[in-house]
Design an enzyme around this catalytic site. Sequence first.
Site: not given
Length: 513
Positions: A130, A235, A238, A267, A436-437, A439
């Site tokens: 991912c 996912h 954007e 994503h 990574h983002g 969370g």
Amino acid sequence: MGVMDLPGGRRTYAQEMEFLERVTPTQWRVREGFVPNMRVPGVFYVNKHLETLMFDELRQHVDRGDVGGFLPAVKQLANVACLPGIVSKSIALPDVHSGYGFAIGNVAAFDMSDPNAVVSPGGVGFDINCGVRVVRTNLHERDVTDIKEKLAQSLFDHIPVGVGSQGIIPTSPAGLEAALEMGMDWSLREGYAWAEDKEHCEEYGRMLNADPNKVSARAKKRGLPQMGTLGAGNHYAEIQVVDEIFDKHAADKMGIERLGQVMVMIHSGSRGLGHQVATDALTEMERAMARDGILVNDRQLACAKISSPEGQNYLSAMSCAANYAWVNRSSMTFLCRQAFAKMFDQTPDDLDMHVVYDVSHNIAKIEEHVVDGELKTLLVHRKGSTRAFPPHHPLIPVDYQYTGQPVLIGGTMGTCSYILTGTEKGMEETFGSTCHGAGRARSRNNSRNKLDYTEVLEKLKTKGIAIRVASPKLVMEEAPESYKDVTEVVNTCHDAGISKKAVKLRPIAVVKG
């Protein structure tokens, strides 16, 4: 240790907290003994606000007892520290939250020279590779403001989205085998990628030890119709604009030249194929553990010796799933370029639609790192975390040698995203890894029960964001309220020095499964 005052010899919250100590304003250590059999300490990165979420989860676990649900992230972090062959420490990044076996946001490295060192599918996750890709354009926000609804619809029409979505990239079983083995080289051969896309992709879009023979027929059957699809869950594709530039030198190298510049972020992962590879491996590894006498604190941490047939088979199959995910993102880049070309009546090349970078968030890779002054070959598991190599590292593209590797951090639906760069300190402290983002802060279940999807969609519209969603009722699970604040997460990593902020992106249109 003080007297146990909870039934069954369990510790109170205060007793649990005695094992946790603050090292710096952004870093805590989990001392050995927090859970039985720890071989190394745990380390987690949080700021003042994020630590509250971490400790509340632990408190709820103590109050509830060992009943139902995943263990709190800090317990999962400590359980990983018990695995054979683990080196130095078990690391959690600020976006950490409970997951299957390993917490999401956990990094752990295993010594390849230790015959007992293990690989664990739970340390990679079910959605293998991912990851996120960012494509730049030479358009400005003013070029798209009046047509963003049309543009969102065009992307939605071009990219197959949603839970069971089927791909429109034609392929046969033989084509799938080739894609699993070749990764982005397959996309290049079939005309779905530009040669320079590969240069700006982690591993150059191809894991070389991939062996399609190690992927089950069931996994291939699930993967065949889903090639080039977005999927559901978190996912998305954007359309974003550059909102802030923190590091002009790094931004220039990425071709990001001005505020308001239009970008596209994709994503997605390995869909049903990756999920099946993980499921198949977990079954095999439970048998291998019984055979080899491997004991773990949590049965979700099923693992096998790296050198065992099961360990090697998993790494080969995981590499195939990773290649599949890169093919997937390449196919969607192709479809996205087509959508823009049609809308603006220019070629993707004229629109400067080059890939800035593509990173993986769920993967295990063999890398060299210095541990206690000694260069070691390690199998680094990154689950819900991103490789963030520093300037001058041999594995990053020539373009980024002076800036460090770009790190792509997707926000939640309707919130900002970031591009960071890797640092030398990250190399020393976190095996060259960062967040990574955002969370999750709420479980999917909690989000479904507490939030109303019409309100969530309305909020996005009031922010001026065009949205196209295949499964509106899944939107609550991905609402900003379900997640931690991505800015807090990114700032924690920046303040800790494990990555550096370069660019902030703001969404203007979202396409979701």
